[in-house]
Design a protein around this motif. Structure first.
Motif, short mmCIF file in Angstrom:
data_model
loop_
_atom_site.label_atom_id
_atom_site.label_comp_id
_atom_site.label_asym_id
_atom_site.label_seq_id
_atom_site.Cartn_x
_atom_site.Cartn_y
_atom_site.Cartn_z
N GLN A 397 0.81 -1.23 0.00
CA GLN A 397 0.00 0.00 0.00
C GLN A 397 0.84 1.27 0.00
N LEU A 398 2.12 1.15 0.30
CA LEU A 398 2.99 2.32 0.37
C LEU A 398 4.23 2.08 -0.48
N VAL A 399 4.52 3.05 -1.35
CA VAL A 399 5.73 3.01 -2.17
C VAL A 399 6.45 4.34 -1.99
N SER A 400 7.77 4.29 -1.80
CA SER A 400 8.56 5.51 -1.61
C SER A 400 9.64 5.59 -2.67
N VAL A 401 9.95 6.81 -3.06
CA VAL A 401 11.01 7.06 -4.03
C VAL A 401 11.61 8.43 -3.76
N SER A 402 12.89 8.59 -4.11
CA SER A 402 13.58 9.85 -3.89
C SER A 402 14.06 10.40 -5.23
N ALA A 403 13.93 11.69 -5.43
CA ALA A 403 14.39 12.33 -6.67
C ALA A 403 15.39 13.42 -6.30
N PRO A 404 16.66 13.28 -6.73
CA PRO A 404 17.66 14.31 -6.41
C PRO A 404 17.38 15.61 -7.14
N LYS A 405 17.39 16.71 -6.41
CA LYS A 405 17.05 18.01 -7.02
C LYS A 405 18.12 18.48 -8.00
N ALA A 406 19.33 17.96 -7.89
CA ALA A 406 20.39 18.37 -8.81
C ALA A 406 20.06 18.00 -10.25
N GLU A 407 19.13 17.03 -10.45
CA GLU A 407 18.77 16.61 -11.80
C GLU A 407 17.74 17.54 -12.44
N PHE A 408 17.19 18.49 -11.66
CA PHE A 408 16.13 19.36 -12.16
C PHE A 408 16.64 20.79 -12.34
N PRO A 409 16.10 21.50 -13.32
CA PRO A 409 16.41 22.93 -13.43
C PRO A 409 15.62 23.72 -12.38
N SER A 410 16.02 24.95 -12.16
CA SER A 410 15.28 25.79 -11.22
C SER A 410 13.90 26.11 -11.79
N GLY A 411 12.93 26.15 -10.89
CA GLY A 411 11.56 26.49 -11.30
C GLY A 411 10.56 25.49 -10.78
N ILE A 412 9.38 25.54 -11.35
CA ILE A 412 8.28 24.69 -10.89
C ILE A 412 8.33 23.34 -11.60
N VAL A 413 8.28 22.29 -10.82
CA VAL A 413 8.24 20.92 -11.32
C VAL A 413 6.85 20.37 -11.08
N GLN A 414 6.27 19.77 -12.11
CA GLN A 414 4.94 19.17 -12.00
C GLN A 414 5.12 17.66 -11.85
N LEU A 415 4.65 17.13 -10.71
CA LEU A 415 4.70 15.69 -10.45
C LEU A 415 3.32 15.11 -10.69
N THR A 416 3.23 14.09 -11.55
CA THR A 416 1.94 13.48 -11.89
C THR A 416 2.03 11.98 -11.70
N LEU A 417 1.04 11.43 -11.03
CA LEU A 417 0.93 9.99 -10.82
C LEU A 417 -0.13 9.44 -11.76
N PHE A 418 0.24 8.38 -12.49
CA PHE A 418 -0.68 7.76 -13.44
C PHE A 418 -1.07 6.36 -12.95
N THR A 419 -2.31 5.99 -13.18
CA THR A 419 -2.82 4.66 -12.84
C THR A 419 -2.25 3.63 -13.82
N PRO A 420 -2.44 2.33 -13.55
CA PRO A 420 -1.96 1.31 -14.49
C PRO A 420 -2.53 1.47 -15.90
N ASP A 421 -3.72 2.07 -16.04
CA ASP A 421 -4.27 2.28 -17.38
C ASP A 421 -3.97 3.69 -17.90
N ASN A 422 -2.93 4.32 -17.34
CA ASN A 422 -2.35 5.58 -17.84
C ASN A 422 -3.27 6.79 -17.68
N GLN A 423 -4.08 6.81 -16.63
CA GLN A 423 -4.91 7.97 -16.34
C GLN A 423 -4.27 8.79 -15.22
N PRO A 424 -4.10 10.11 -15.41
CA PRO A 424 -3.53 10.93 -14.33
C PRO A 424 -4.48 10.97 -13.14
#
Length: 900
Positions: A397-424
């Protein structure tokens, strides 16, 4: 190219022990490819204007530099080469518009604030034609205060007392009228009108008391419809001169709107969710509140409070079968209750911890019924560039992941989770401030203090990742003792291009989030993004292959184009000539194509240039019609920055106005500044024709009633404007009906004649863009309608468009010939900075903007030189350096020094 990598590599995802989307037959990989193709095909632009200072006075100049970047690459934009910058007053009317050529996304210009303007809350709006496709939410639109002491005889100070009775909102406004020396205008007659949302709700007259005050009371009976407006007060001075003052009405109520935003989108039963709070007072500013959450049994579960500008958050774990209510205590002690969003029985929750400076910690939770139902997908993208994707197993029921900020440019990042059938299913905004994409600015030889009129000569060195860079920079130097900076509320190149340009709505105190990088500030910024709207890219539209409507093409250069027809049919191979005598004789020719179209696109011209376009058939027949391509102007939407509006502008700027007034008086004495001369009133027997360009068969202006373009300035639509303004006429469903002719029962609408053409019974008033209308003439009496015969039996509305009248950009006055006066490029002025070592001037130098240079270019070694002289004023002087390099890295640095 920078920041344009679609990162789907196994190497990056291996950091998280997960596999990449690599197969061509993977539907989700196809969706990501659509995103990449979409952002390539429809890149977007965002814009920032560096203003030389935050507020101004009548008589000042507004100096600015514009930076336009391509959101796909974050580099200076090459999409558009022409920029529009507008100065808009409180009536949402464009007072000045500049058209500026851009080179690699860079241009600069200025507005001269003549004393024909009045004090108030003005807006500076800037956009390209291409940006208009995305809508005005993403234009540069900043509210600035412009005061007036130099050319002003009447100063006002307004205080409102608000109350509520039943559903009506009552306001009592006390307005004080004084002169420049704060002496009240006593026993003076004042005529006033109160308007809310452009609708007049009260009119009257009053006489000022011994303190120069009048009290105006009015009631807003439709608070759901009317939110703000203005009081227009005309005071008659003892010398019989009439002075008009416009006073903003920010609100008619004291209410506070409190909203709750579950992280990721919604609450789910059995899963803990962060819920963000945003409380906004009726004046448009955040207001801190506190309260508690209770369930439907009345049990208190938790307490909460907002900590900064009405924003905060709490954690709630909804229980099945329970509903929740927030009991809120407002700042004034009153209480209100709000039902929280209903929790779903099944679903996902995405929680993002973005407080750590090095990484984003992301947790995805799901209800038991969704366990082992296929892999979820998580995507992090910035302006359409995907920087992180991963698959998430659903074994637990719980999944964790880490994303290093050094991989992103400065500004707003949009995080979207999709279901198994690819629906946001969940979406979250997070902010990344990456030092690696900032330009370091280091001043050399800048002293901590200088003398009055002393020479300031220093270099600044710019580097990126310890390497010198060449870039374009703007430098502003102001006397901070006269122009006091509001550090939290500053709009600068970082706040705009990294934050507010990607958000819909008003952001209060944007620079607060950049002044410090401590945990408290990062938490406050995270709360802002949890409560602020942003929807530039719709995953649903991508999945359904829905492409945006493109109405406006990028402007690469100036052009004059159109079509020639004869008898309604295109004229191929017609000869088209373009002439101009403005600034010297100019003439070029071209031929129309098979569809009758022609285009002169290798031209450039300044403002006030007039052209003649002449067309002939290939057999030299001149009896053809020329229709030029005219891009309609951008409408002025209501000011979204309501929190920045100041009711008492002059009072709020009084220290600055006192300094600027001294400077302008000195300039005027020296003949360097022009003041408008007010002539004594002269009565004219013959009145000006209100509709001089009308096609009215009775003669232009001969009507029962006439409305001019000035009357229509604040109208949203013609039907809305005309409703209730014409005696004996009612407006319904876009048509006007004279009641005596059968009215609505007879279904006989008034005839509409637009630029001389009868539009027929099916034509709707709201088919006409109200901003395009020059005049509306109402013909009701038999004397005025008889000439229209049967078509005039139910009355006539004669409408003249700006295109059809003298204020149009082009006019037909003979077969095969049109005149055309398009908007040309503005001739930018040069900021004057005296050199006292060359010319000793004994006159006092009281300038508040000491130095302005919009185009400082660093050399190959990353160095640039600044040289100017101080004024005669002592105090703290502030240097602001902002800029960009060709890879889109941004620079901002502020230095101060003292003048003794």
């Amino acid at each position: 190219m920078k920041r344009n990598l679609l990162i789907l590599s196994i190497a990056l995802l291996a950091l998280f022990g997960l596999s990449a989307f690599t197969t061509d037959d993977d539907p989700f990989a196809a969706l990501l490819k659509k995103l990449e193709e979409y952002t390539k095909k429809y890149p977007q632009e965002k814009i920032y204007l560096h203003l030389d200072k935050p507020y101004y006075a009548i008589g000042d100049n507004i100096w600015f530099k514009a930076y336009v970047v391509d959101t796909k690459t974050s580099e200076p934009s090459t999409i558009s080469n022409i920029l529009y910058v507008e100065l808009i007053n409180e009536r949402d009317s464009i007072k000045k518009q500049l058209k500026l050529p851009m080179q690699s996304g860079i241009t600069w210009g200025d507005f001269k604030l003549t004393d024909s303007l009045s004090e108030g809350n003005y807006r500076i709006r800037a956009y390209t034609q291409w940006m208009r496709n995305a809508g005005p939410d993403f234009f540069f639109d900043k509210t600035i205060k412009i005061g007036n002491s130099w050319a002003n005889k009447v100063f006002t100070k307004t205080k409102d007392v608000l109350s509520t009775e039943n559903s009506a909102e009552k306001v009592s406004s006390t307005i004080q009228f004084t002169d420049k020396d704060n002496k009240p205008y006593a026993a003076c007659e004042v005529a006033y009108e109160v308007q809310l949302s452009a609708r007049s709700i009260a009119k009257g007259k009053a006489t000022t008391n011994g303190n120069g005050e009048i009290v105006i009371g009015y009631t807003n009976t439709q608070p759901g419809l009317y939110k703000s407006g203005r009081i227009t007060a005309t005071i008659t001075l003892p010398n019989k001169q009439k002075i008009v003052k416009n006073i903003p009405i920010k609100t008619t109520a004291k209410g506070t709107d409190v909203q709750f935003f579950p992280e990721g989108g919604g609450l789910v039963e059995g899963l803990p969710s962060k819920v963000a709070i945003k409380a906004v007072s009726s004046n448009g500013l955040g207001e801190n509140v506190q309260g508690s959450v209770v369930d439907n049994d009345g049990t208190e579960l938790l307490k909460f409070e907002t900590t900064y500008l009405g924003m905060g958050s709490f954690i709630l774990s909804p229980i099945a079968g329970k509903t929740y209510t927030a009991k809120i205590k407002l700042a004034d002690g009153t209480e209100k209750s709000t039902v929280l969003p209903k929790a779903a029985s099944s679903g996902y929750v995405m929680a993002v911890n973005n407080i750590d400076t090095g990484k984003m910690a992301i947790k995805v939770m799901m209800t038991e019924d969704l366990v082992n139902k296929g892999e979820l997908k998580l995507v992090a993208q910035h302006n359409g560039n995907v920087y992180f994707t991963t698959k998430l197993p659903t074994a637990r029921q719980l999944v964790s992941v880490s994303a290093p900020k050094a991989e992103f440019p400065s500004g707003i990042v949009q995080l979207t989770l999709f279901t198994p059938d690819n629906q946001p299913v969940c979406e979250r905004l997070a902010f990344v401030n990456n030092p690696s994409d900032k330009i370091e600015v280091n001043a050399q030889n800048l002293k901590p203090s200088y003398d009055k009129r002393g020479n300031v000569d220093f270099n600044f060195n710019v580097t990126h990742e310890a390497k010198p860079v060449q870039g374009s920079f703007s430098v502003s130097v102001t006397n901070a003792s006269a122009v006091t900076p509001d550090l939290d509320n500053e709009s600068n190149i970082l706040t705009r291009l990294l934050l507010t340009a990607d958000l819909i709505g008003y952001v209060e105190k944007p620079n607060h989030y950049f002044l410090s990088n401590d945990t408290k500030t990062r938490t406050e910024l995270d709360n802002l993004l949890l409560t602020q709207g942003w929807r530039k890219i719709s995953w649903k539209s991508l999945a359904n292959n829905q492409e945006p409507t493109i109405t406006y093409q990028p402007e690469k250069n100036m052009k004059i184009s159109g079509i020639i027809t004869k008898g309604g049919k295109p004229v191929p191979n017609g000869k088209v000539s373009l002439f101009s005598s403005s600034g010297g004789l100019f003439a070029i020719d071209t031929l129309s194509d098979a569809k009758g179209r022609f285009n002169f696109d290798q031209i450039s011209f300044g403002d006030s240039t007039k052209f003649v376009v002449q067309a002939r058939t290939d057999k030299n027949n001149k009896n053809v019609q020329i229709d030029l391509d005219i891009v309609p102007g951008q409408i002025v939407t209501p000011n979204k920055n309501t929190g920045d509006i100041e009711v008492n502008v002059n009072e709020s700027l009084m220290p600055y106005l006192a300094e600027s007034g001294r400077y302008f008086d000195e300039q005027s004495k020296r003949g360097l500044l022009d003041r408008t001369i007010m002539l004594d009133e002269v009565k004219i027997v013959e009145k000006k024709n209100p509709a001089p360009n009308s096609s009215n068969l009775n003669g232009a202006g001969h009507a029962d009633q006439v409305f001019t373009e000035k009357d229509l300035e604040t109208a949203f639509s013609l039907s809305q404007f005309l409703s209730g303004r014409i005696a004996g006429v009612t407006v319904s469903n876009g048509k006007a009906y004279m009641m005596r002719s059968g009215g609505l029962n007879g279904r006989t609408p008034m005839a509409i004649v637009l630029d001389g053409m009868n539009m027929g019974d099916d034509f709707d008033l709201d088919n006409i863009v109200v901003q395009d209308v020059e005049s509306v003439e109402v013909l009701k009496s038999i004397a005025n309608t008889a000439i229209y015969g049967m078509n005039g039996g139910s009355g006539v509305l004669v409408i003249t468009s700006k295109r059809g009248g003298a204020s149009s950009s082009y006019n037909r006055y003979a077969p095969g010939i049109v005149t055309y006066a398009p908007k040309g490029f503005y001739t930018v002025r040069t900021f004057y900075s005296p050199k006292y070592n060359a010319t000793q001037d004994s006159k006092p130098d009281l300038r508040t903007t000491v130095y302005w240079n919009p185009q400082v270019v660093s050399d190959a070694t990353g160095k640039a030189n600044i040289n100017y002289f101080n004024t005669d004023q002592s105090g703290t002087f502030r240097i602001v350096i902002e800029g960009i390099d060709n890879l889109g890295n941004l620079a901002r640095k502020v230095y101060t020094y003292t003048v003794n």
